[in-house]
Motif scaffolding. Structure first.
Motif, mmCIF file in Angstrom:
data_model
loop_
_atom_site.group_PDB
_atom_site.id
_atom_site.type_symbol
_atom_site.label_atom_id
_atom_site.label_comp_id
_atom_site.label_asym_id
_atom_site.label_seq_id
_atom_site.Cartn_x
_atom_site.Cartn_y
_atom_site.Cartn_z
ATOM 1 N N GLU A 109 -7.633 11.932 2.116
ATOM 2 C CA GLU A 109 -6.204 11.882 2.446
ATOM 3 C C GLU A 109 -5.333 11.257 1.350
ATOM 4 O O GLU A 109 -4.112 11.188 1.486
ATOM 5 C CB GLU A 109 -5.993 11.121 3.755
ATOM 6 C CG GLU A 109 -6.362 9.649 3.714
ATOM 7 C CD GLU A 109 -7.860 9.348 3.853
ATOM 8 O OE1 GLU A 109 -8.220 8.170 3.740
ATOM 9 O OE2 GLU A 109 -8.674 10.279 4.056
ATOM 10 N N THR A 110 -5.928 10.817 0.254
ATOM 11 C CA THR A 110 -5.175 10.108 -0.785
ATOM 12 C C THR A 110 -4.005 10.920 -1.322
ATOM 13 O O THR A 110 -2.856 10.446 -1.329
ATOM 14 C CB THR A 110 -6.099 9.699 -1.948
ATOM 15 O OG1 THR A 110 -7.107 8.816 -1.451
ATOM 16 C CG2 THR A 110 -5.325 9.023 -3.061
ATOM 17 N N THR A 161 0.427 4.079 0.926
ATOM 18 C CA THR A 161 0.311 4.882 2.147
ATOM 19 C C THR A 161 0.809 4.134 3.387
ATOM 20 O O THR A 161 0.580 4.577 4.506
ATOM 21 C CB THR A 161 -1.148 5.347 2.357
ATOM 22 O OG1 THR A 161 -1.992 4.212 2.492
ATOM 23 C CG2 THR A 161 -1.608 6.210 1.191
ATOM 24 N N ALA A 184 -10.510 8.837 -5.022
ATOM 25 C CA ALA A 184 -9.624 9.391 -4.004
ATOM 26 C C ALA A 184 -10.398 9.681 -2.727
ATOM 27 O O ALA A 184 -11.470 10.276 -2.764
ATOM 28 C CB ALA A 184 -8.982 10.674 -4.515
ATOM 29 N N ALA A 185 -9.827 9.270 -1.616
ATOM 30 C CA ALA A 185 -10.343 9.685 -0.309
ATOM 31 C C ALA A 185 -9.724 11.054 -0.002
ATOM 32 O O ALA A 185 -8.813 11.513 -0.704
ATOM 33 C CB ALA A 185 -9.943 8.658 0.747
ATOM 34 N N TRP A 196 -0.031 9.858 -0.811
ATOM 35 C CA TRP A 196 0.813 9.417 -1.923
ATOM 36 C C TRP A 196 2.021 10.340 -2.090
ATOM 37 O O TRP A 196 3.143 9.880 -2.306
ATOM 38 C CB TRP A 196 -0.005 9.344 -3.211
ATOM 39 C CG TRP A 196 -0.849 8.114 -3.322
ATOM 40 C CD1 TRP A 196 -1.831 7.693 -2.464
ATOM 41 C CD2 TRP A 196 -0.788 7.139 -4.355
ATOM 42 N NE1 TRP A 196 -2.385 6.519 -2.914
ATOM 43 C CE2 TRP A 196 -1.772 6.161 -4.078
ATOM 44 C CE3 TRP A 196 -0.024 7.003 -5.507
ATOM 45 C CZ2 TRP A 196 -1.999 5.057 -4.893
ATOM 46 C CZ3 TRP A 196 -0.250 5.911 -6.328
ATOM 47 C CH2 TRP A 196 -1.220 4.956 -6.022
ATOM 48 N N TRP A 198 -3.049 13.877 -12.415
ATOM 49 C CA TRP A 198 -4.186 14.224 -11.561
ATOM 50 C C TRP A 198 -5.256 14.866 -12.426
ATOM 51 O O TRP A 198 -4.998 15.211 -13.586
ATOM 52 C CB TRP A 198 -3.738 15.178 -10.446
ATOM 53 C CG TRP A 198 -4.698 15.246 -9.287
ATOM 54 C CD1 TRP A 198 -5.580 16.249 -9.024
ATOM 55 C CD2 TRP A 198 -4.874 14.273 -8.244
ATOM 56 N NE1 TRP A 198 -6.305 15.949 -7.879
ATOM 57 C CE2 TRP A 198 -5.888 14.746 -7.388
ATOM 58 C CE3 TRP A 198 -4.288 13.049 -7.968
ATOM 59 C CZ2 TRP A 198 -6.323 14.046 -6.271
ATOM 60 C CZ3 TRP A 198 -4.719 12.347 -6.842
ATOM 61 C CH2 TRP A 198 -5.715 12.852 -6.015
ATOM 62 N N ILE A 207 -11.076 1.371 -4.990
ATOM 63 C CA ILE A 207 -9.813 1.826 -4.389
ATOM 64 C C ILE A 207 -8.894 2.403 -5.455
ATOM 65 O O ILE A 207 -8.205 3.393 -5.227
ATOM 66 C CB ILE A 207 -9.122 0.663 -3.645
ATOM 67 C CG1 ILE A 207 -9.892 0.326 -2.374
ATOM 68 C CG2 ILE A 207 -7.673 0.990 -3.305
ATOM 69 C CD1 ILE A 207 -9.429 -0.950 -1.694
ATOM 70 N N PRO A 244 -2.070 8.073 -8.829
ATOM 71 C CA PRO A 244 -2.941 7.782 -7.680
ATOM 72 C C PRO A 244 -4.407 7.796 -8.078
ATOM 73 O O PRO A 244 -4.778 8.374 -9.093
ATOM 74 C CB PRO A 244 -2.634 8.939 -6.714
ATOM 75 C CG PRO A 244 -2.026 10.006 -7.527
ATOM 76 C CD PRO A 244 -1.444 9.377 -8.755
ATOM 77 N N ASP A 259 0.867 -1.176 0.000
ATOM 78 C CA ASP A 259 0.000 0.000 0.000
ATOM 79 C C ASP A 259 0.907 1.231 0.000
ATOM 80 O O ASP A 259 1.778 1.363 0.865
ATOM 81 C CB ASP A 259 -0.894 -0.019 1.241
ATOM 82 C CG ASP A 259 -1.882 1.125 1.298
ATOM 83 O OD1 ASP A 259 -1.703 2.149 0.595
ATOM 84 O OD2 ASP A 259 -2.846 1.015 2.072
#
Length: 193
Positions: free
Chosen positions: A89-90, A41, A86-87, A94, A112, A82, A64, A39
């Motif tokens: 905090e993503t 993160t 994006a959450a 990253w 992005w 997933i 990401p 992962d």
């Protein structure tokens, strides 16, 4: 990996099945790539246990999950959700991982959403500089849909906004510039020397 001699690619993928696919793809294309199931993160300790030590790599390229959860309906398939959504905090997570493993002067290259560029610039403001931003347009008449960004860890040069890359011509066929880049005949305008 085929275009740049002397590199040692390490691929990081959270999904075991996709990791196996990446390994098979590397073998089929005669690319000596290491594929880690990890992962992005994860903690620094988990990265180090996988062989990715702090300040140890020259370049990080990442894609990401970038779709905005408030405007994008996530797939009912958990792995796809997933990978795409994006959450909150993503982005920071990253970029933090990239900053941790990059050597000083190393480069991060990422993609992005164009409408999220302010968030990317803010996140890169912590530890990165010398940004180069390449807007990506579906066609010449449309606003950018994505941005490719190159950022240097500890860089001090001013941010540079490059002329946009147009993917399709008026007949909705790949543009000459896009075809040349995909064929390896031309580098991306933000490619490293």
């Amino acid at each position: 990996a085929k275009r740049v001699a002397g590199i040692k690619p390490v691929l990081v993928e959270i999904d075991e099945g996709l990791s196996e696919l990446a390994r098979a793809n590397a073998i089929a294309n005669a690319i000596a790539a290491e594929v880690l199931v990890l992962d992005v993160t994860s903690t620094a300790e988990k990265f180090a246990a996988a062989g990715l030590l702090p300040d140890s790599v020259d370049v990080v390229q990442m894609n990401p999950p970038f779709n905005d959860a408030s405007r994008h309906r996530a797939s009912p398939d958990g792995a796809r959700a997933i990978a795409h959504v994006a959450a909150a905090e993503t982005l920071d997570g990253w970029i933090h991982a990239a900053r941790r493993i990059l050597k000083s002067g190393g480069n991060l290259v990422m993609i992005w959403r164009a409408d999220g560029i302010a968030d990317v610039l803010a996140a890169l403001g912590r530890g990165f500089g010398s940004l180069m931003v390449l807007p990506i347009h579906a066609d010449a008449a449309s606003p950018a849909i994505r941005v490719l960004i190159r950022a240097t860890k500890g860089g001090r040069a001013p941010t540079c906004l490059l002329a946009g890359l147009v993917l399709n011509d008026e007949a909705d066929r790949p543009s000459l510039e896009a075809k040349a880049i995909l064929a390896g005949e031309e580098p991306l305008p933000l490619a490293m020397p």
